[in-house]
Scaffold this motif. Structure first.
Motif, PDB file in Angstrom:
ATOM      1  N   PRO A 126       0.834  -1.521   0.071  1.00 29.66           N
ATOM      2  CA  PRO A 126      -0.653   0.042  -0.241  1.00 29.66           C
ATOM      3  C   PRO A 126       1.189   0.925   0.491  1.00 29.66           C
ATOM      4  N   THR A 127       2.063   0.913   1.128  1.00 28.38           N
ATOM      5  CA  THR A 127       3.230   2.315   0.603  1.00 28.38           C
ATOM      6  C   THR A 127       4.031   2.725  -1.231  1.00 28.38           C
ATOM      7  N   GLU A 128       4.077   1.973  -1.339  1.00 31.18           N
ATOM      8  CA  GLU A 128       4.585   2.085  -3.281  1.00 31.18           C
ATOM      9  C   GLU A 128       3.174   2.369  -4.069  1.00 31.18           C
ATOM     10  N   LEU A 129       1.866   2.075  -3.862  1.00 27.06           N
ATOM     11  CA  LEU A 129       0.694   1.715  -4.548  1.00 27.06           C
ATOM     12  C   LEU A 129      -0.211   3.899  -4.049  1.00 27.06           C
ATOM     13  N   GLU A 130       0.382   4.146  -3.093  1.00 27.63           N
ATOM     14  CA  GLU A 130      -0.206   5.165  -2.653  1.00 27.63           C
ATOM     15  C   GLU A 130       0.681   6.228  -3.772  1.00 27.63           C
ATOM     16  N   ASP A 131       2.380   6.133  -3.169  1.00 30.90           N
ATOM     17  CA  ASP A 131       3.370   6.848  -3.910  1.00 30.90           C
ATOM     18  C   ASP A 131       3.325   6.563  -5.177  1.00 30.90           C
ATOM     19  N   LEU A 132       2.615   5.813  -6.218  1.00 31.39           N
ATOM     20  CA  LEU A 132       2.435   5.605  -6.969  1.00 31.39           C
ATOM     21  C   LEU A 132       1.045   6.501  -7.188  1.00 31.39           C
ATOM     22  N   GLY A 133       0.236   6.619  -7.202  1.00 27.93           N
ATOM     23  CA  GLY A 133      -0.778   7.491  -7.080  1.00 27.93           C
ATOM     24  C   GLY A 133      -0.539   8.739  -6.813  1.00 27.93           C
ATOM     25  N   LYS A 134       0.828   8.944  -6.264  1.00 26.74           N
ATOM     26  CA  LYS A 134       1.070  10.547  -6.376  1.00 26.74           C
ATOM     27  C   LYS A 134       1.306  10.829  -7.778  1.00 26.74           C
ATOM     28  N   GLN A 135       1.840  10.144  -8.031  1.00 30.45           N
ATOM     29  CA  GLN A 135       2.237  10.396  -9.121  1.00 30.45           C
ATOM     30  C   GLN A 135       1.997  10.787 -10.799  1.00 30.45           C
ATOM     31  N   TYR A 136       0.749   9.650 -10.500  1.00 26.71           N
ATOM     32  CA  TYR A 136      -0.455   9.649 -11.650  1.00 26.71           C
ATOM     33  C   TYR A 136      -1.115  10.058 -12.409  1.00 26.71           C
TER      34      TYR A 136
END
Length: 188
Positions: A49-59
């Motif tokens: 979830p930490t990675e997916l959230e980090d990726l979401g910030k760049q979406y």
């Protein structure tokens, strides 16, 4: 395995995306645009979830670059929806999550841990021709950095759009590039 420069193999996966009904994604949906396949071991875990959230910030930035993101695990689309509906971090995400319970994508990209039925923590960047240009695989305990992924995609797009140019280490958009030639041999 020589996966860089290879074309993605046929697949069909059912996706969950916030605010939409379930829908199918195939290799045909990926052609003609840049895509990121962001594999992670499982829903309802710890580093994921930490990675997916980090990726979401760049979406939004990735979308502005013409890149679609597909999060992929061997869970079902139903598990993806349940995780989205119960996790604060996952509930914010806008990009699609692909269910890979038959392991088609995980096998196609060579990241299935067969003894566990889970995918490795792996990222693949696919160009508009369906060719894999970037890959990264880390051990389960090491999370990825979405800002570095964005940098790598910018470099891959630059090289595609500027034949005869390459991006040196730590290249940032607008930075100097190189024109490979015999004149550079032994001078760098």
């Amino acid at each position: 395995m020589g996966i860089i420069g290879s074309t993605i193999k046929p697949f069909k996966a059912t996706a969950f995306q916030s605010g939409k009904d379930f829908f199918d994604v195939t290799e045909e949906d990926v052609k003609g645009k840049w895509a990121v396949f962001f594999f992670y071991p499982a829903d309802f875990t710890f580093v994921c979830p930490t990675e997916l959230e980090d990726l979401g910030k760049q979406y939004d930035a990735l979308q502005g670059m013409g890149v679609e993101v597909y999060a992929v695990s061997t869970d079902t689309q139903f598990s993806h929806k349940a995780w989205h509906d119960t996790s604060e971090k996952i509930g914010k995400l806008k990009y699609p999550f692909l269910g890979d319970q038959l392991h088609t994508l995980s096998n196609n990209f060579g990241v299935l841990r067969e003894e566990m039925g889970l995918a490795d923590r792996a990222t693949f960047v696919v160009d508009p021709d369906g060719v894999i240009q970037v890959m990264e695989i880390t051990c389960e305990g090491v999370g990825r950095n979405a800002e570095e992924l964005v940098r790598k995609i910018k470099a891959a797009q630059y090289v595609r759009n500027n034949p005869g140019q390459v991006c040196p280490a730590a290249w940032e958009e607008g930075g100097e590039t190189l024109s490979p030639s015999l004149d550079l041999v032994g001078k760098l």
